[in-house]
Design a protein around this motif. Structure first.
Motif, PDB file in Angstrom:
ATOM      1  N   LEU A 212       4.786 -17.542   8.236  1.00  0.00           N
ATOM      2  CA  LEU A 212       4.465 -17.279   6.823  1.00  0.00           C
ATOM      3  C   LEU A 212       3.347 -16.242   6.808  1.00  0.00           C
ATOM      4  O   LEU A 212       2.328 -16.430   7.484  1.00  0.00           O
ATOM      5  N   VAL A 213       3.547 -15.179   6.039  1.00  0.00           N
ATOM      6  CA  VAL A 213       2.567 -14.085   6.066  1.00  0.00           C
ATOM      7  C   VAL A 213       2.178 -13.681   4.647  1.00  0.00           C
ATOM      8  O   VAL A 213       3.045 -13.479   3.780  1.00  0.00           O
ATOM      9  N   LEU A 214       0.876 -13.554   4.449  1.00  0.00           N
ATOM     10  CA  LEU A 214       0.337 -12.993   3.217  1.00  0.00           C
ATOM     11  C   LEU A 214      -0.278 -11.654   3.610  1.00  0.00           C
ATOM     12  O   LEU A 214      -1.283 -11.620   4.317  1.00  0.00           O
ATOM     13  N   GLU A 215       0.326 -10.562   3.159  1.00  0.00           N
ATOM     14  CA  GLU A 215      -0.094  -9.228   3.591  1.00  0.00           C
ATOM     15  C   GLU A 215      -0.966  -8.598   2.508  1.00  0.00           C
ATOM     16  O   GLU A 215      -0.461  -8.127   1.499  1.00  0.00           O
ATOM     17  N   ALA A 216      -2.289  -8.598   2.726  1.00  0.00           N
ATOM     18  CA  ALA A 216      -3.206  -8.105   1.695  1.00  0.00           C
ATOM     19  C   ALA A 216      -4.082  -6.975   2.237  1.00  0.00           C
ATOM     20  O   ALA A 216      -5.274  -6.913   1.960  1.00  0.00           O
ATOM     21  N   THR A 217      -3.473  -6.087   3.018  1.00  0.00           N
ATOM     22  CA  THR A 217      -4.222  -4.926   3.504  1.00  0.00           C
ATOM     23  C   THR A 217      -3.815  -3.717   2.671  1.00  0.00           C
ATOM     24  O   THR A 217      -2.897  -3.801   1.847  1.00  0.00           O
ATOM     25  N   THR A 218      -4.478  -2.588   2.901  1.00  0.00           N
ATOM     26  CA  THR A 218      -4.045  -1.354   2.234  1.00  0.00           C
ATOM     27  C   THR A 218      -3.436  -0.403   3.262  1.00  0.00           C
ATOM     28  O   THR A 218      -3.324   0.795   3.024  1.00  0.00           O
ATOM     29  N   SER A 219      -3.045  -0.946   4.438  1.00  0.00           N
ATOM     30  CA  SER A 219      -2.459  -0.114   5.495  1.00  0.00           C
ATOM     31  C   SER A 219      -0.957  -0.332   5.576  1.00  0.00           C
ATOM     32  O   SER A 219      -0.445  -1.357   5.141  1.00  0.00           O
ATOM     33  N   LYS A 220      -0.273   0.632   6.199  1.00  0.00           N
ATOM     34  CA  LYS A 220       1.181   0.512   6.370  1.00  0.00           C
ATOM     35  C   LYS A 220       1.507  -0.173   7.690  1.00  0.00           C
ATOM     36  O   LYS A 220       0.712  -0.134   8.641  1.00  0.00           O
ATOM     37  N   ASP A 221       2.692  -0.784   7.756  1.00  0.00           N
ATOM     38  CA  ASP A 221       3.268  -1.293   9.029  1.00  0.00           C
ATOM     39  C   ASP A 221       2.443  -2.358   9.744  1.00  0.00           C
ATOM     40  O   ASP A 221       2.600  -2.538  10.963  1.00  0.00           O
TER      41      ASP A 221
END
Ligand code: 2YJ
Length: 271
Positions: free
Chosen positions: A203-212
């Motif tokens: 389970l992933v919460l992706e809260a960065t401003t970067s790609k990939d």
């Protein structure tokens, strides 16, 4: 925080019905219901039919074409009686204050909502964090998965990621927090990582401003990804696969805005 551009939001209002259909398939809940779950309310508990103004703000880099109208459109979709003020900035705030109970406004760094009757305020970073965490938890539950058995990654230790990590922890999940900046990980009550090398998360919460940042190497085959970050931090190949399975929860403004509204309207009765 990334400043939105017109092309991030120009189709949002036209696609609200599709967003609800996608959310129902992936989480079992509509946009309004996810926002309610995020703030601790039951589905259908909040009366969203409240006069609400959205004030265009010209400071900094200025007006983003259609931004205030898009915020109003998102709010109308969940049942809010929302309108864009005729004037901008302080005059618009004055106009909104005279004619509405709740107000929304954003500059280049901050996007806030206020309830003028209760004085409750909500900030988009926090609301986006709990909104997307709520969607992730509901999506996992819909698949019959138990949070305590999942390898949960929150990528990005900014306001969005930290609010999400707290929400997931409160729901019984064990969070691993990732940030490339080790100073942001100091004193955090989670397992912390500066790289995901050698690890896989379900389970992933992706809260960065970067790609990939999130890709096939650091996720398991059954992964669900909830991604408030703009631009999308999930690599194209993984994103394609997740979209076909309806396990990528991504939208630039909708869930954060709906959760801000729920947040300023709902106060849990503690007695
Ligand atoms: O009123 C306007 O048209 C402008 N002042 C809107 C500015 C929008 N602000 C941003 O894009 C900020 N980065 C906050 C957006 C938060 C979305 N997650």
């Amino acid at each position: 925080m990334t400043r939105l551009v017109e092309s991030d939001i120009d189709t949002v209002v036209d696609e609200m019905a599709k967003l609800d259909a996608d959310f129902l398939r992936s989480t079992g809940a509509t946009l309004a219901e996810i926002a309610e779950y995020a703030v601790g309310a039951n589905f259908g508990e909040i009366d969203f039919n409240v006069k609400t103004s959205v004030v265009p703000i010209t400071s900094g880099l200025g007006i983003i074409g259609g931004f205030a109208q898009t915020v109003a459109g998102i709010l109308q979709h969940i049942g809010v009686d929302a309108f864009v003020t005729e004037h901008s900035d302080v005059w618009g705030s004055y106009e909104g204050r005279l004619n509405s109970k709740c107000q929304f406004a954003a500059d280049d760094d901050w996007f806030m909502a206020a309830n003028n009757e209760s004085n409750k305020i909500s900030e988009n970073g926090y609301a986006t964090g709990i909104g997307f965490a709520a969607a992730l938890v509901l999506a996992a539950k819909k698949q019959g998965r138990n949070l305590a058995d999942e390898a949960i990654l929150v990528a990005g230790a900014g306001p969005v990621g930290l609010a999400a990590a707290k929400f997931i922890t409160k729901k019984g999940g064990k969070v691993t927090l990732l940030d490339i900046d080790p100073t942001k990980l100091e004193n955090q009550p989670y397992e912390t990582l500066t790289t995901t090398e050698g690890r896989k998360f379900s389970l992933v919460l992706e809260a960065t401003t970067s790609k990939d940042v999130i890709n096939i190497h650091n996720t398991s085959s059954d992964v669900i990804v909830s991604a408030p970050g703009v631009p999308l931090g999930v690599d194209e190949k993984l994103a394609e696969g997740l979209c076909t399975k309806n396990t990528l929860l991504f939208n630039p403004l909708e869930l954060g805005t709906a959760t801000m509204m729920a947040d300023v309207l709902y106060t849990k009765d503690l007695l």
